[in-house]
Design an enzyme around this catalytic site. Structure first.
Site, short mmCIF file in Angstrom:
data_model
loop_
_atom_site.label_atom_id
_atom_site.label_comp_id
_atom_site.label_asym_id
_atom_site.label_seq_id
_atom_site.Cartn_x
_atom_site.Cartn_y
_atom_site.Cartn_z
N ASP A 189 1.07 -1.24 -0.05
CA ASP A 189 0.03 -0.03 0.08
C ASP A 189 0.82 1.31 0.08
OD1 ASP A 189 -2.48 1.64 0.48
OD2 ASP A 189 -1.95 1.97 2.36
N SER A 190 0.43 2.22 -0.17
CA SER A 190 0.90 3.57 -0.22
C SER A 190 1.67 3.76 1.33
CB SER A 190 0.26 4.79 -0.57
OG SER A 190 -0.89 5.02 0.16
N CYS A 195 -4.38 -1.53 -2.10
CA CYS A 195 -4.50 0.18 -2.27
C CYS A 195 -5.30 0.52 -3.41
CB CYS A 195 -3.21 0.63 -2.47
SG CYS A 195 -3.23 2.59 -2.93
N GLU A 226 -4.09 9.46 8.92
CA GLU A 226 -2.75 9.52 9.15
C GLU A 226 -2.50 10.52 10.16
OE1 GLU A 226 0.06 8.16 7.17
OE2 GLU A 226 -1.18 6.82 5.96
N CYS A 242 -10.88 3.26 -0.29
CA CYS A 242 -9.69 3.46 0.14
C CYS A 242 -9.43 2.78 1.30
CB CYS A 242 -9.41 5.24 0.19
SG CYS A 242 -7.81 5.58 1.04
N HIS A 283 -7.59 3.41 3.61
CA HIS A 283 -7.50 3.78 4.76
C HIS A 283 -8.90 4.34 5.64
CE1 HIS A 283 -3.63 5.15 3.54
NE2 HIS A 283 -3.17 5.90 4.85
N1 DGL Z 1 -4.66 3.56 0.84
C1 DGL Z 1 -4.75 4.49 -0.64
C2 DGL Z 1 -5.92 3.81 -1.14
O1 DGL Z 1 -6.65 2.50 -0.96
C3 DGL Z 1 -4.88 5.76 -0.40
C4 DGL Z 1 -3.92 6.48 0.59
C5 DGL Z 1 -3.28 7.40 -0.77
O2 DGL Z 1 -3.77 8.41 -1.24
O3 DGL Z 1 -2.03 6.96 -0.79
O4 DGL Z 1 -6.31 4.44 -2.45
#
Ligand code: DGL
Length: 308
Positions: free
Chosen positions: A10-11, A73, A152, A201, A203
């Site tokens: 993931d990011s 992600c 975050e 997302c 997150h």
């Molecule tokens: N976790 C990432 C997703 O599912 C989003 C976070 C980011 O913008 O890096 O898209």
């Protein structure tokens, strides 16, 4: 092959919501996770940058080696899943299709909302995935980039258990308040009459209780984590590659960012200690993309453009 780990990336921290579900659904499997925190967020970046990251991290994971790659992600899935599936020898699964499938199964009035990053919304990946499953479902999408910051920043500013933090929300940590931001994103979806909302997302499941409060109890929230874990299990079972239970799984966590912070925050999201977090330098990742991968990426981008 059966004893090899599953690679997950993931990011940053968000993909740990998927890793947590993989650990729950597949308790015998080992995981190697890479969180690209040094380059988080991916959401505002263009698709060609994100595709490059997918190639870099996918190559790093493939070289471990791993038996399956999970792109945990949505932004990276939307930009790079199809390319990764062409380039890597191991199967690659993403989080968009599983989330779309769960939404199509859950909706009754066939009005589905999706909140995601700018990159995911602009890609149209959820609309396409839902349409492929049920062309009668209407998808209403909204970019909710500030939710990534809320997660975050909120995790960094408060050290209570994640569950407590989620229900208290990040309201006290940010201005304007979480509810003001959330209403801006979610009110148009509510007005559209959605009965199902995809947290598009990885997150966002960390904000579920607060999002549920804003959309109301009648709206079914979908996190793709569970469905993705199910797809990972099915993929491995079909290939005869599920781990057996003779040896205990070993999980490894790595980040391109600060390992101490990742260990602290990651352990809270996972609900179990990550153990010592490894550091992967960005140069180590960029050196892995060779000419044939770049050629595949260029051909892929040209095809995408031709389809638009
Ligand atoms: N976790 C990432 C997703 O599912 C989003 C976070 C980011 O913008 O890096 O898209």
């Amino acid at each position: 092959m059966r004893a090899l780990p599953i690679g997950v990336f993931d990011s940053g921290l968000g993909g740990l919501t998927v890793a947590r579900e993989l650990m729950r659904a597949l308790p015998d499997e080992s995981l190697v996770y890479l969180g690209d925190s040094a380059r988080c967020p991916y959401g505002p970046r263009g698709p060609s940058d994100v595709r490059e990251f997918v190639l870099e991290i996918g190559s790093w994971l493939a070289s471990r080696p791993v038996k399956l790659i999970v792109i945990a992600c949505n932004t990276a899935t939307a930009a790079g899943l199809a390319l990764a599936q062409r380039v890597f020898d191991v199967p690659v699964i993403g989080v968009v299709e599983p989330g779309a499938r769960a939404a199509v199964q859950a909706t009754v009035n066939r009005q589905v909302g999706v909140i995601a990053t700018v990159g995911t919304v602009e890609s149209g990946a959820y609309s396409r995935a839902v349409r492929a499953l049920d062309a009668g479902v209407t998808v209403f999408s909204a970019a909710a980039p500030r939710f990534v910051d809320v997660v975050e920043a909120g995790l960094r500013m408060d050290d209570s258990p994640v569950e407590a933090w989620m229900s208290a929300t990040a309201d006290v940590f940010i201005r304007p308040s979480f509810y003001e931001i959330a209403r801006d994103y979610l009110d148009p979806l509510k007005r559209a009459g959605i009965d199902t909302l995809v947290l598009g997302c990885t997150h966002f499941p960390l904000l579920s209780p607060a999002i549920q409060q804003v959309v109301g109890p009648q709206v079914h929230l979908i996190s793709s984590a569970e469905e993705t874990a199910r797809e990972a299990a099915e993929t491995l079972a079909a290939r005869g590659q599920l781990a057996d239970s003779t040896s205990a799984p070993v999980h490894e966590f790595h980040t391109t960012g600060d390992p101490t912070e990742f260990e602290m925050l990651g352990s809270r999201i996972l609900g179990v200690p990550t153990g010592r977090v490894g550091v992967v330098a960005l140069e180590e990742l960029s050196g892995r993309v060779d000419d044939s991968m770049r050629a595949a990426a260029t051909a892929f981008a040209a095809e995408e453009e031709a389809c638009d």
